[in-house]
Write a protein that holds these residues in place. Sequence first.
Motif, PDB file in Angstrom:
ATOM      1  N   PRO A 117       0.694  -1.297  -0.015  1.00 23.26           N
ATOM      2  CA  PRO A 117      -0.143  -0.096   0.077  1.00 23.26           C
ATOM      3  C   PRO A 117       0.814   1.452   0.040  1.00 23.26           C
ATOM      4  O   PRO A 117       0.452   2.169  -0.634  1.00 23.26           O
ATOM      5  N   GLN A 118       1.949   1.449   0.556  1.00 25.15           N
ATOM      6  CA  GLN A 118       2.735   2.498   0.635  1.00 25.15           C
ATOM      7  C   GLN A 118       3.573   2.298  -0.547  1.00 25.15           C
ATOM      8  O   GLN A 118       3.954   3.624  -1.052  1.00 25.15           O
ATOM      9  N   ALA A 119       4.005   1.328  -1.458  1.00 26.07           N
ATOM     10  CA  ALA A 119       4.886   1.502  -2.320  1.00 26.07           C
ATOM     11  C   ALA A 119       3.865   1.861  -3.766  1.00 26.07           C
ATOM     12  O   ALA A 119       4.205   2.422  -4.713  1.00 26.07           O
ATOM     13  N   MET A 120       2.628   1.955  -3.531  1.00 28.78           N
ATOM     14  CA  MET A 120       1.579   2.243  -4.728  1.00 28.78           C
ATOM     15  C   MET A 120       1.693   3.637  -5.013  1.00 28.78           C
ATOM     16  O   MET A 120       1.869   3.961  -6.179  1.00 28.78           O
ATOM     17  N   ARG A 121       2.170   4.447  -4.059  1.00 31.47           N
ATOM     18  CA  ARG A 121       2.269   5.991  -4.513  1.00 31.47           C
ATOM     19  C   ARG A 121       3.488   6.194  -5.424  1.00 31.47           C
ATOM     20  O   ARG A 121       3.571   7.086  -6.180  1.00 31.47           O
ATOM     21  N   VAL A 122       4.512   5.141  -5.535  1.00 29.29           N
ATOM     22  CA  VAL A 122       5.606   5.150  -6.289  1.00 29.29           C
ATOM     23  C   VAL A 122       5.276   4.525  -7.617  1.00 29.29           C
ATOM     24  O   VAL A 122       5.834   4.931  -8.577  1.00 29.29           O
ATOM     25  N   ILE A 123       4.544   3.551  -7.406  1.00 34.53           N
ATOM     26  CA  ILE A 123       4.109   2.316  -8.630  1.00 34.53           C
ATOM     27  C   ILE A 123       3.396   2.984  -9.494  1.00 34.53           C
ATOM     28  O   ILE A 123       3.460   2.932 -10.781  1.00 34.53           O
ATOM     29  N   VAL A 124       2.230   3.745  -9.092  1.00 32.27           N
ATOM     30  CA  VAL A 124       1.180   4.064  -9.812  1.00 32.27           C
ATOM     31  C   VAL A 124       1.563   5.097 -10.932  1.00 32.27           C
ATOM     32  O   VAL A 124       1.239   4.730 -12.173  1.00 32.27           O
ATOM     33  N   PRO A 125       2.407   6.136 -10.790  1.00 31.73           N
ATOM     34  CA  PRO A 125       2.522   7.047 -11.857  1.00 31.73           C
ATOM     35  C   PRO A 125       3.296   6.367 -13.339  1.00 31.73           C
ATOM     36  O   PRO A 125       2.740   6.455 -14.328  1.00 31.73           O
ATOM     37  N   PRO A 126       4.379   5.568 -12.770  1.00 34.14           N
ATOM     38  CA  PRO A 126       4.980   4.968 -14.049  1.00 34.14           C
ATOM     39  C   PRO A 126       4.129   3.813 -14.504  1.00 34.14           C
ATOM     40  O   PRO A 126       4.068   3.519 -15.805  1.00 34.14           O
ATOM     41  N   THR A 127       3.329   3.261 -13.709  1.00 36.57           N
ATOM     42  CA  THR A 127       2.301   2.476 -14.418  1.00 36.57           C
ATOM     43  C   THR A 127       1.621   2.951 -15.396  1.00 36.57           C
ATOM     44  O   THR A 127       0.800   2.215 -16.336  1.00 36.57           O
ATOM     45  N   GLY A 128       0.838   4.282 -14.905  1.00 33.18           N
ATOM     46  CA  GLY A 128      -0.061   4.707 -15.885  1.00 33.18           C
ATOM     47  C   GLY A 128       0.511   4.910 -17.225  1.00 33.18           C
ATOM     48  O   GLY A 128      -0.256   4.893 -18.209  1.00 33.18           O
ATOM     49  N   ASN A 129       1.684   5.384 -17.232  1.00 30.31           N
ATOM     50  CA  ASN A 129       2.503   5.846 -18.247  1.00 30.31           C
ATOM     51  C   ASN A 129       2.762   4.324 -19.265  1.00 30.31           C
ATOM     52  O   ASN A 129       2.775   4.447 -20.434  1.00 30.31           O
ATOM     53  N   GLU A 130       2.992   3.218 -18.530  1.00 25.22           N
ATOM     54  CA  GLU A 130       3.178   1.848 -19.180  1.00 25.22           C
ATOM     55  C   GLU A 130       1.620   1.508 -19.848  1.00 25.22           C
ATOM     56  O   GLU A 130       1.841   1.028 -20.954  1.00 25.22           O
ATOM     57  N   VAL A 131       0.757   2.000 -19.146  1.00 25.76           N
ATOM     58  CA  VAL A 131      -0.893   1.449 -19.817  1.00 25.76           C
ATOM     59  C   VAL A 131      -0.854   2.379 -21.078  1.00 25.76           C
ATOM     60  O   VAL A 131      -1.433   1.804 -22.042  1.00 25.76           O
ATOM     61  N   ILE A 132      -0.519   3.763 -21.117  1.00 27.65           N
ATOM     62  CA  ILE A 132      -0.665   4.661 -22.299  1.00 27.65           C
ATOM     63  C   ILE A 132       0.278   3.970 -23.311  1.00 27.65           C
ATOM     64  O   ILE A 132       0.021   3.674 -24.514  1.00 27.65           O
ATOM     65  N   ASN A 133       1.459   3.716 -23.079  1.00 27.80           N
ATOM     66  CA  ASN A 133       2.372   2.981 -23.840  1.00 27.80           C
ATOM     67  C   ASN A 133       1.898   1.875 -24.445  1.00 27.80           C
ATOM     68  O   ASN A 133       1.932   1.283 -25.617  1.00 27.80           O
ATOM     69  N   MET A 134       1.483   0.989 -23.588  1.00 28.87           N
ATOM     70  CA  MET A 134       0.936  -0.287 -24.232  1.00 28.87           C
ATOM     71  C   MET A 134      -0.087  -0.271 -25.240  1.00 28.87           C
ATOM     72  O   MET A 134      -0.163  -0.854 -26.174  1.00 28.87           O
ATOM     73  N   LEU A 135      -1.031   0.632 -24.964  1.00 33.24           N
ATOM     74  CA  LEU A 135      -2.113   0.912 -26.034  1.00 33.24           C
ATOM     75  C   LEU A 135      -1.624   1.115 -27.093  1.00 33.24           C
ATOM     76  O   LEU A 135      -2.205   0.846 -28.245  1.00 33.24           O
ATOM     77  N   LYS A 136      -0.541   2.009 -27.422  1.00 34.64           N
ATOM     78  CA  LYS A 136       0.074   2.568 -28.508  1.00 34.64           C
ATOM     79  C   LYS A 136       0.952   1.283 -29.210  1.00 34.64           C
ATOM     80  O   LYS A 136       0.741   0.891 -30.316  1.00 34.64           O
ATOM     81  N   THR A 137       1.406   0.390 -28.256  1.00 32.86           N
ATOM     82  CA  THR A 137       2.361  -0.527 -28.716  1.00 32.86           C
ATOM     83  C   THR A 137       1.488  -1.672 -29.417  1.00 32.86           C
ATOM     84  O   THR A 137       1.972  -2.522 -30.106  1.00 32.86           O
TER      85      THR A 137
END
Length: 310
Positions: free
Chosen positions: A203-223
């Motif tokens: 739960p505490q690591a989510m604050r660090v994990i979420v922003p780059p994960t959001g970028n990965e989702v957007i990149n995945m949609l394009k990939t």
Amino acid sequence: MTDNEKTAGAAPAARPEAIKAIPVRHYGRYVTAVVAIAILVAIIYAFGQGKINWHAVPEYFFDHRIMTGVGKTLLLTVLSMLIGIVGGIVLAIMRLSRNPVTSSIAWFYIWFFRGTPVLVQLFLWFNLGLVFEYINLMPFYKDYWSNFMTPLLTALLGLGLNEAAYMAEICRAGLLAVDEGQTEAAHALGMSHARTLRRVIIPQAMRVIVPPTGNEVINMLKTTSLVAAVQYPELFRYAQDIGQNSGAPVEMYFLAAAWYLIMTSILSVGQYYIERYYARGSSRSLPPTPWQKVKANMFSLGRPKGAVSA
């Protein structure tokens, strides 16, 4: 006459004039803005004068084949990211393990999948029939590899397993960002390692994990557009087919680009609010949302200059 009487009878001293601040004029900004606008106008003019049939874009924008491609693109994005996130969490835990075997396996996996292009991985999965003539999962399943490795399965494996390597590093960075004292305190309270990860660390690591994960989702949609190379029909593949049949291939590329922009913009809004949700414990006051900024600016326009809001 005493000094107090002299002071009382004297005229009050005049107040000093308020200093009028004159803002410094940045002429370079004006020049840069004019140049940028001129370049933008020139680009728009060039596209307007080009031999492109822009009427074909709205004509096919909501075509049933395009809408089917949009749906398959979103489905492929969601499924590939699920594979990537689950695999990334497992690999991150393996990488942080004190067991040298599991740690080495995770390191090799990340090294291989991050070091090879996604398109190459897609073709490798698609052509592994040269190595494995058939797949035998007795007594559950047995068939030739060419029948087993469908375009959809190829796309999921190629995108999902590659994404797992990147998500592993993102998850590992998030887990390492949590102070070690949190783990020690949880163990002192008698919590197991698995429960400490689930209830305290993650739960505490989510604050660090979420922003780059959001970028990965957007990149995945394009990939996902790369899976057109292995014959999976998604948005880009349908746009290509329509372009070849209608004689407007370039126009269909612009149409696909417009749909990708729409989908990534929606995902960006969702990413913003998810990041805002997980940032609640890290700052005393959250920054205003775009809608709150718009409302504040609208109310400030109707307020007299110099007035103080209640």
